[in-house]
Design an enzyme around this catalytic site. Structure first.
Site, PDB file in Angstrom:
ATOM      1  CG  HIS A 194      -0.570   2.247  -9.226  1.00 16.41           C
ATOM      2  ND1 HIS A 194      -0.810   1.761  -7.954  1.00 16.41           N
ATOM      3  CD2 HIS A 194      -1.587   3.111  -9.484  1.00 16.41           C
ATOM      4  CE1 HIS A 194      -1.924   2.309  -7.481  1.00 16.41           C
ATOM      5  NE2 HIS A 194      -2.417   3.129  -8.388  1.00 16.41           N
ATOM      6  CG  ASP A 228      -2.067   0.986   1.099  1.00 17.19           C
ATOM      7  OD1 ASP A 228      -2.399   1.373  -0.037  1.00 17.19           O
ATOM      8  OD2 ASP A 228      -2.608   1.384   2.135  1.00 17.19           O
ATOM      9  NE  ARG A 284      -7.839   0.930   5.524  1.00 14.73           N
ATOM     10  CZ  ARG A 284      -7.750   2.242   5.754  1.00 14.73           C
ATOM     11  NH1 ARG A 284      -8.004   2.726   6.942  1.00 14.73           N
ATOM     12  NH2 ARG A 284      -7.407   3.065   4.778  1.00 14.73           N
ATOM     13  CD1 TRP A 306     -13.395  -4.969  -8.683  1.00 13.48           C
ATOM     14  CD2 TRP A 306     -12.875  -4.181 -10.711  1.00 13.48           C
ATOM     15  NE1 TRP A 306     -12.802  -5.995  -9.395  1.00 13.48           N
ATOM     16  CE2 TRP A 306     -12.479  -5.538 -10.639  1.00 13.48           C
ATOM     17  CE3 TRP A 306     -12.645  -3.479 -11.897  1.00 13.48           C
ATOM     18  CZ2 TRP A 306     -11.869  -6.205 -11.702  1.00 13.48           C
ATOM     19  CZ3 TRP A 306     -12.040  -4.146 -12.961  1.00 13.48           C
ATOM     20  CH2 TRP A 306     -11.657  -5.495 -12.856  1.00 13.48           C
ATOM     21  CB  SER A 322      -8.741  -5.257  -2.977  1.00 14.60           C
ATOM     22  OG  SER A 322      -9.398  -4.008  -3.138  1.00 14.60           O
ATOM     23  CB  THR A 323     -13.247  -7.669  -4.478  1.00 13.07           C
ATOM     24  OG1 THR A 323     -13.091  -7.650  -3.051  1.00 13.07           O
ATOM     25  CG2 THR A 323     -12.928  -9.060  -4.981  1.00 13.07           C
ATOM     26  CG  LEU A 359       9.300 -17.022  -3.867  1.00 15.94           C
ATOM     27  CD1 LEU A 359       9.228 -17.004  -2.346  1.00 15.94           C
ATOM     28  CD2 LEU A 359       9.678 -15.634  -4.392  1.00 15.94           C
TER      29      LEU A 359
HETATM   30  C1  IPE Z   1      -5.364  -2.618  -0.088  1.00 15.87           C
HETATM   31  O1  IPE Z   1      -5.065  -1.276  -0.272  1.00 15.87           O
HETATM   32  C2  IPE Z   1      -5.395  -3.329  -1.413  1.00 15.87           C
HETATM   33  C3  IPE Z   1      -4.113  -3.505  -2.091  1.00 15.87           C
HETATM   34  C4  IPE Z   1      -2.952  -3.137  -1.621  1.00 15.87           C
HETATM   35  C5  IPE Z   1      -4.181  -4.158  -3.359  1.00 15.87           C
HETATM   36  P1  IPE Z   1      -6.209  -0.168  -0.409  1.00 15.87           P
HETATM   37  O2  IPE Z   1      -5.517   1.130  -0.569  1.00 15.87           O
HETATM   38  O3  IPE Z   1      -7.161  -0.558  -1.465  1.00 15.87           O
HETATM   39  O4  IPE Z   1      -6.939  -0.288   0.996  1.00 15.87           O
HETATM   40  P2  IPE Z   1      -7.787   0.788   1.798  1.00 15.87           P
HETATM   41  O5  IPE Z   1      -8.775   1.380   0.849  1.00 15.87           O
HETATM   42  O6  IPE Z   1      -6.836   1.804   2.311  1.00 15.87           O
HETATM   43  O7  IPE Z   1      -8.413   0.012   2.903  1.00 15.87           O
HETATM   44  C1  IPE Z   2      -1.694   0.266  -3.306  1.00 13.31           C
HETATM   45  O1  IPE Z   2      -1.447   1.625  -3.336  1.00 13.31           O
HETATM   46  C2  IPE Z   2      -1.934  -0.317  -4.667  1.00 13.31           C
HETATM   47  C3  IPE Z   2      -3.326  -0.713  -4.894  1.00 13.31           C
HETATM   48  C4  IPE Z   2      -4.296  -0.648  -4.051  1.00 13.31           C
HETATM   49  C5  IPE Z   2      -3.617  -1.229  -6.218  1.00 13.31           C
HETATM   50  P1  IPE Z   2      -2.636   2.679  -3.312  1.00 13.31           P
HETATM   51  O2  IPE Z   2      -3.017   2.979  -4.720  1.00 13.31           O
HETATM   52  O3  IPE Z   2      -3.749   2.228  -2.449  1.00 13.31           O
HETATM   53  O4  IPE Z   2      -1.908   3.933  -2.695  1.00 13.31           O
HETATM   54  P2  IPE Z   2      -2.480   4.924  -1.600  1.00 13.31           P
HETATM   55  O5  IPE Z   2      -2.891   4.087  -0.430  1.00 13.31           O
HETATM   56  O6  IPE Z   2      -3.631   5.639  -2.230  1.00 13.31           O
HETATM   57  O7  IPE Z   2      -1.328   5.821  -1.306  1.00 13.31           O
HETATM   58 MG    MG Z   3      -4.084   2.456  -0.486  1.00 15.17          MG
END
Ligand code: IPE
Ligand code: IPE
Ligand code: MG
Length: 253
Positions: free
Chosen positions: A48, A31, A205, A80, A76-77, A142
């Site tokens: 990204h 994240d 979380r 979207w 994640s689901t 791995l």
């Molecule tokens: C969790 O990150 C999902 C991934 C890292 C793929 P999010 O950025 O989507 O989670 P929330 O919205 O902060 O809970």
């Molecule tokens: C995690 O980084 C990657 C995905 C959820 C795909 P974020 O895109 O959630 O980055 P922040 O949390 O907004 O900084």
């Molecule tokens: Mg995030």
């Protein structure tokens, strides 16, 4: 974009990678990509993209550290809900990553797998992942699992549906049903539960990740944003894990 090379020989030959009490299965919630980009006045996509370079570094370090399974939460689901252009960008990355790194991953004996509902992914994403799974199926190094369109509640609900179907068909006995059998209906069937969960980016979380599988996992949270997460920080998390005392509800002898 700078493309890091995957060659494990690049790692410090003098560095001693401890092997005792290394977590066998490490799961990571990657994240902080968006914030990393925004902090530098760049579009979220740049975060990204940079995050992919971190994946390469961490896979390399996991191999060196003799981690057996690395599960990476990539989409994640719930993701979207993001703007279409961000979703499109993220879902192009697996194909891009694999087109560059698959030969090296094969050479490193990595076995690629995926968890999540692949059916809803664009064809080119699914195809690239499927190809990588097939090409690396015989490898026994791995195990690298990508969680793509993954949601734990979705996984558990689907497992329930299939399981109830099997009970109705008489393939499974409701009276004898146990935790191990239920685990066999999850995407992670046959994979040991994670020993260590790392979440970068500062949030505390789970965001719908591996709710069943993380029941007794050790957690490591760091404020470092995923594109800044380094080999050193990953090794630090492994070291912290080594110092943990896992009691599983019991007491020390
Ligand atoms: C969790 O990150 C999902 C991934 C890292 C793929 P999010 O950025 O989507 O989670 P929330 O919205 O902060 O809970
Ligand atoms: C995690 O980084 C990657 C995905 C959820 C795909 P974020 O895109 O959630 O980055 P922040 O949390 O907004 O900084
Ligand atoms: Mg995030």
């Amino acid at each position: 974009m700078k493309i890091p090379f995957f060659n494990t020989n690049q790692l410090e030959e003098s560095f001693h990678y401890p092997e005792d009490n290394t977590p066998e299965h490490v799961a990571i919630i990657m994240d902080g990509n968006g914030r990393w980009a925004e902090n530098q006045g760049l579009p979220r996509a740049a975060g990204h993209q940079e995050g992919v370079s971190t994946i390469v570094k961490i896979v390399k370090t996991a191999i060196k550290s003799k981690v057996k399974v690395l599960t990476l939460y990539a989409f994640s689901t719930e993701n979207w809900k993001r703007p279409r252009h961000e979703i499109d960008f993220i879902l192009k990355l697996p194909k891009e990553f694999l087109s560059i790194y698959l030969p090296e991953l094969i050479a490193q004996n990595v076995r690629i797998d995926a968890i999540g509902d692949m059916n809803a992914l664009p064809f080119f994403t699914r195809e690239a992942i499927q190809h990588a799974i097939e090409r690396t199926g015989d490898n026994d190094g791995l195990q690298l699992n990508f969680a793509l369109n993954y949601g734990s509640r979705h996984e558990i609900l689907n497992a329930m549906k299939t399981m109830i179907g099997d009970i109705n068909k008489g393939k499974l006995s409701l009276d004898e049903l146990n935790e191990q059998q239920f685990s066999g209906y999850l995407y992670t069937a046959g994979v040991k539960d994670p020993d260590l969960l790392i979440r970068t980016g500062g949030e505390k979380r789970l965001s719908n990740f591996l709710l069943w599988q993380l029941a007794y996992t050790e957690f490591w949270f760091t404020d470092v944003l995923w594109p800044d997460f380094s080999e050193k920080e990953f090794l630090h998390a492994l070291e912290k894990y080594r110092q943990r005392e896992r009691r599983y509800g019991g007491i020390l002898k």
